[in-house]
Write a protein that holds these residues in place. Structure first.
Motif, PDB file in Angstrom:
ATOM      1  N   LEU A   1       0.842  -1.191   0.000  1.00  0.00           N
ATOM      2  CA  LEU A   1       0.000   0.000   0.000  1.00  0.00           C
ATOM      3  C   LEU A   1       0.880   1.244   0.000  1.00  0.00           C
ATOM      4  CD1 LEU A   1      -3.265   0.628   1.865  1.00  0.00           C
ATOM      5  CD2 LEU A   1      -1.435   2.312   2.109  1.00  0.00           C
ATOM      6  N   LEU A   2       0.630   2.130  -0.955  1.00  0.00           N
ATOM      7  CA  LEU A   2       1.341   3.410  -1.018  1.00  0.00           C
ATOM      8  C   LEU A   2       0.417   4.486  -0.464  1.00  0.00           C
ATOM      9  CD1 LEU A   2       3.861   4.986  -1.814  1.00  0.00           C
ATOM     10  CD2 LEU A   2       2.863   5.307  -4.084  1.00  0.00           C
ATOM     11  N   HIS A   3       0.849   5.087   0.630  1.00  0.00           N
ATOM     12  CA  HIS A   3       0.060   6.063   1.388  1.00  0.00           C
ATOM     13  C   HIS A   3       0.682   7.436   1.171  1.00  0.00           C
ATOM     14  CE1 HIS A   3      -2.311   7.643   4.739  1.00  0.00           C
ATOM     15  NE2 HIS A   3      -1.222   8.006   5.385  1.00  0.00           N
ATOM     16  N   SER A   4      -0.009   8.306   0.453  1.00  0.00           N
ATOM     17  CA  SER A   4       0.513   9.629   0.121  1.00  0.00           C
ATOM     18  C   SER A   4      -0.327  10.695   0.809  1.00  0.00           C
ATOM     19  CB  SER A   4       0.490   9.860  -1.390  1.00  0.00           C
ATOM     20  OG  SER A   4       1.339   8.932  -2.047  1.00  0.00           O
ATOM     21  N   THR A   5       0.349  11.593   1.520  1.00  0.00           N
ATOM     22  CA  THR A   5      -0.332  12.656   2.260  1.00  0.00           C
ATOM     23  C   THR A   5       0.178  14.007   1.788  1.00  0.00           C
ATOM     24  OG1 THR A   5      -0.421  11.193   4.199  1.00  0.00           O
ATOM     25  CG2 THR A   5      -0.910  13.522   4.551  1.00  0.00           C
ATOM     26  N   TYR A   6      -0.752  14.900   1.504  1.00  0.00           N
ATOM     27  CA  TYR A   6      -0.412  16.236   1.025  1.00  0.00           C
ATOM     28  C   TYR A   6      -0.883  17.249   2.078  1.00  0.00           C
ATOM     29  CZ  TYR A   6       0.243  13.535  -3.164  1.00  0.00           C
ATOM     30  OH  TYR A   6       0.673  12.583  -4.056  1.00  0.00           O
ATOM     31  N   PHE A   7       0.085  17.916   2.713  1.00  0.00           N
ATOM     32  CA  PHE A   7      -0.177  18.836   3.814  1.00  0.00           C
ATOM     33  C   PHE A   7      -0.227  20.276   3.307  1.00  0.00           C
ATOM     34  CE2 PHE A   7       2.156  15.259   5.706  1.00  0.00           C
ATOM     35  CZ  PHE A   7       1.354  14.931   6.797  1.00  0.00           C
ATOM     36  N   ASN A   8      -1.258  20.983   3.691  1.00  0.00           N
ATOM     37  CA  ASN A   8      -1.355  22.418   3.433  1.00  0.00           C
ATOM     38  C   ASN A   8      -1.234  23.123   4.782  1.00  0.00           C
ATOM     39  OD1 ASN A   8      -2.354  25.098   3.073  1.00  0.00           O
ATOM     40  ND2 ASN A   8      -3.389  24.467   1.196  1.00  0.00           N
ATOM     41  N   LEU A   9      -0.181  23.902   4.948  1.00  0.00           N
ATOM     42  CA  LEU A   9       0.080  24.552   6.228  1.00  0.00           C
ATOM     43  C   LEU A   9      -0.589  25.916   6.357  1.00  0.00           C
ATOM     44  CD1 LEU A   9       3.843  23.698   6.817  1.00  0.00           C
ATOM     45  CD2 LEU A   9       1.813  22.278   7.104  1.00  0.00           C
TER      46      LEU A   9
ATOM     47  N   MET B   1       6.702  23.684 -11.122  1.00  0.00           N
ATOM     48  CA  MET B   1       5.853  22.781 -11.908  1.00  0.00           C
ATOM     49  C   MET B   1       4.424  23.307 -11.824  1.00  0.00           C
ATOM     50  SD  MET B   1       8.161  20.366 -12.687  1.00  0.00           S
ATOM     51  CE  MET B   1       7.621  18.663 -12.762  1.00  0.00           C
ATOM     52  N   VAL B   2       3.990  24.017 -12.845  1.00  0.00           N
ATOM     53  CA  VAL B   2       2.711  24.729 -12.769  1.00  0.00           C
ATOM     54  C   VAL B   2       1.848  24.469 -14.004  1.00  0.00           C
ATOM     55  CG1 VAL B   2       3.500  26.542 -11.199  1.00  0.00           C
ATOM     56  CG2 VAL B   2       3.844  26.816 -13.655  1.00  0.00           C
ATOM     57  N   ARG B   3       1.888  23.256 -14.523  1.00  0.00           N
ATOM     58  CA  ARG B   3       0.979  22.921 -15.625  1.00  0.00           C
ATOM     59  C   ARG B   3      -0.463  22.935 -15.130  1.00  0.00           C
ATOM     60  NH1 ARG B   3       2.889  17.481 -18.240  1.00  0.00           N
ATOM     61  NH2 ARG B   3       3.152  16.924 -16.057  1.00  0.00           N
ATOM     62  N   PRO B   4      -1.432  23.062 -16.022  1.00  0.00           N
ATOM     63  CA  PRO B   4      -2.841  23.108 -15.583  1.00  0.00           C
ATOM     64  C   PRO B   4      -3.259  21.916 -14.724  1.00  0.00           C
ATOM     65  CG  PRO B   4      -2.672  23.742 -17.888  1.00  0.00           C
ATOM     66  CD  PRO B   4      -1.312  23.262 -17.484  1.00  0.00           C
ATOM     67  N   GLU B   5      -2.661  20.743 -14.961  1.00  0.00           N
ATOM     68  CA  GLU B   5      -3.037  19.550 -14.200  1.00  0.00           C
ATOM     69  C   GLU B   5      -2.395  19.505 -12.822  1.00  0.00           C
ATOM     70  OE1 GLU B   5      -1.455  19.523 -17.082  1.00  0.00           O
ATOM     71  OE2 GLU B   5      -2.732  18.594 -18.615  1.00  0.00           O
ATOM     72  N   ASN B   6      -1.407  20.374 -12.579  1.00  0.00           N
ATOM     73  CA  ASN B   6      -0.688  20.335 -11.304  1.00  0.00           C
ATOM     74  C   ASN B   6      -1.536  20.894 -10.165  1.00  0.00           C
ATOM     75  OD1 ASN B   6       1.956  20.239 -13.142  1.00  0.00           O
ATOM     76  ND2 ASN B   6       2.511  19.687 -11.049  1.00  0.00           N
ATOM     77  N   ASP B   7      -1.631  20.121  -9.098  1.00  0.00           N
ATOM     78  CA  ASP B   7      -2.273  20.593  -7.882  1.00  0.00           C
ATOM     79  C   ASP B   7      -1.268  21.474  -7.130  1.00  0.00           C
ATOM     80  OD1 ASP B   7      -3.165  20.635  -5.051  1.00  0.00           O
ATOM     81  OD2 ASP B   7      -4.733  19.303  -5.789  1.00  0.00           O
ATOM     82  N   LEU B   8      -1.668  22.686  -6.796  1.00  0.00           N
ATOM     83  CA  LEU B   8      -0.782  23.634  -6.125  1.00  0.00           C
ATOM     84  C   LEU B   8      -1.204  23.907  -4.687  1.00  0.00           C
ATOM     85  CD1 LEU B   8      -0.417  26.234  -9.035  1.00  0.00           C
ATOM     86  CD2 LEU B   8       0.975  24.206  -8.595  1.00  0.00           C
ATOM     87  N   ASN B   9      -2.216  23.209  -4.202  1.00  0.00           N
ATOM     88  CA  ASN B   9      -2.790  23.509  -2.896  1.00  0.00           C
ATOM     89  C   ASN B   9      -2.207  22.645  -1.781  1.00  0.00           C
ATOM     90  OD1 ASN B   9      -4.602  25.527  -3.909  1.00  0.00           O
ATOM     91  ND2 ASN B   9      -5.892  23.884  -4.716  1.00  0.00           N
ATOM     92  N   TYR B  10      -0.893  22.579  -1.723  1.00  0.00           N
ATOM     93  CA  TYR B  10      -0.220  21.879  -0.630  1.00  0.00           C
ATOM     94  C   TYR B  10       1.200  22.420  -0.515  1.00  0.00           C
ATOM     95  CZ  TYR B  10       2.243  19.073  -4.138  1.00  0.00           C
ATOM     96  OH  TYR B  10       3.034  18.674  -5.183  1.00  0.00           O
TER      97      TYR B  10
END
Length: 245
Positions: A10-18, A56-65
């Motif tokens: 299992l690959l567990h990925s967490t994206y933190f927004n401070l 890395m700011v392509r349209p598909e890139n999530d920037l909210n972390y």
């Protein structure tokens, strides 16, 4: 290596927004806290943590972390031990809630279907002008498919392996599928996850320009509903090098 075990890794990925606390000092302290408390647990094979790749700011890139953390577990049972009963994990939550109370997190969990370690060698590189070694890039893609049947998910996964793995400079290539884990922080808007660790941004840029990468798009034409991308530069990683002794 295709994972054929009944209990997949299992690959567990967490994206933190401070939030407003995302200063450089707080980000570094947060990652240090994660390294101290979250990088080791029974059944955890690997741990990676890094910061969002601002370039890395392509349209598909999530920037909210601000911080991306990835943990590979031998199976879901090992993850459940870490998540429910691990005292170090609990201490991390207590500490960061106290001094970074505005933190939010999103979690993407994937059952590993393929794991390929290493690949073709890349061109030699030197220490950069800033005095640092080239930073490894963790490139995470999550695909939502139009046809969500098991047969189509496997077909799409096989195409990912064929066209996106084996490029020069790839340190690790992983594919996975959506898990049964449903928590209040879980994000479940994907069918196939692809995680690629490049030894540097240069290796990633060469991958983008390759014929093999370009052929991925006609091979998957009409199959993809949405793509979500999370790119981060790794600051720390740890690995268990033997699971049998």
């Amino acid at each position: 290596m295709e994972n054929t075990n009944k209990a997949p890794m299992l690959l567990h990925s967490t994206y933190f927004n401070l939030g407003t606390s995302n200063t450089r000092g707080i980000v570094e302290a947060y990652m240090a806290e994660a390294r101290q408390y979250l990088s080791e647990s029974v059944g955890m094979i690997s741990f990676w943590i890094g910061v969002r790749a601002d370039d890395m700011v392509r349209p598909e890139n999530d920037l909210n972390y601000d911080i991306a953390m990835h943990q590979l577990f031998v199976n879901e049972d090992a993850f459940n031990v870490y998540n429910s009963n691990d005292s170090a994990h609990n201490q991390f939550v207590i500490d960061v809630n106290r001094w970074v109370p505005g933190t939010t997190r999103r979690v993407m969990d994937a059952y590993v279907t393929n794991l390929i370690i290493g690949g073709n060698s890349s061109e030699p590189q030197t220490i950069g002008a800033d005095g640092n070694y080239p930073q490894s890039l963790f490139h995470n893609l999550y695909f939502s498919l139009k046809d969500k049947s098991p047969e189509n998910i496997k077909k799409f996964t096989d195409i990912c392996v064929e066209y996106l793995s084996g490029h020069p400079g790839i340190q690790q290539f992983t594919t996975g599928g959506l898990t049964d884990i449903k928590r209040n922080v879980s994000v479940r808007n994907f069918d196939v996850a692809v995680s690629i660790i490049y030894e540097s941004k240069k290796a990633y840029d060469e991958y983008l320009k390759s014929k093999k990468h370009d052929e991925f798009f006609p091979a998957t034409a009409g199959m993809i509903d949405n793509t979500y991308i999370f790119d981060s530069y790794l600051k720390y990683q740890s690995k268990v090098y033997s699971l049998t002794r």
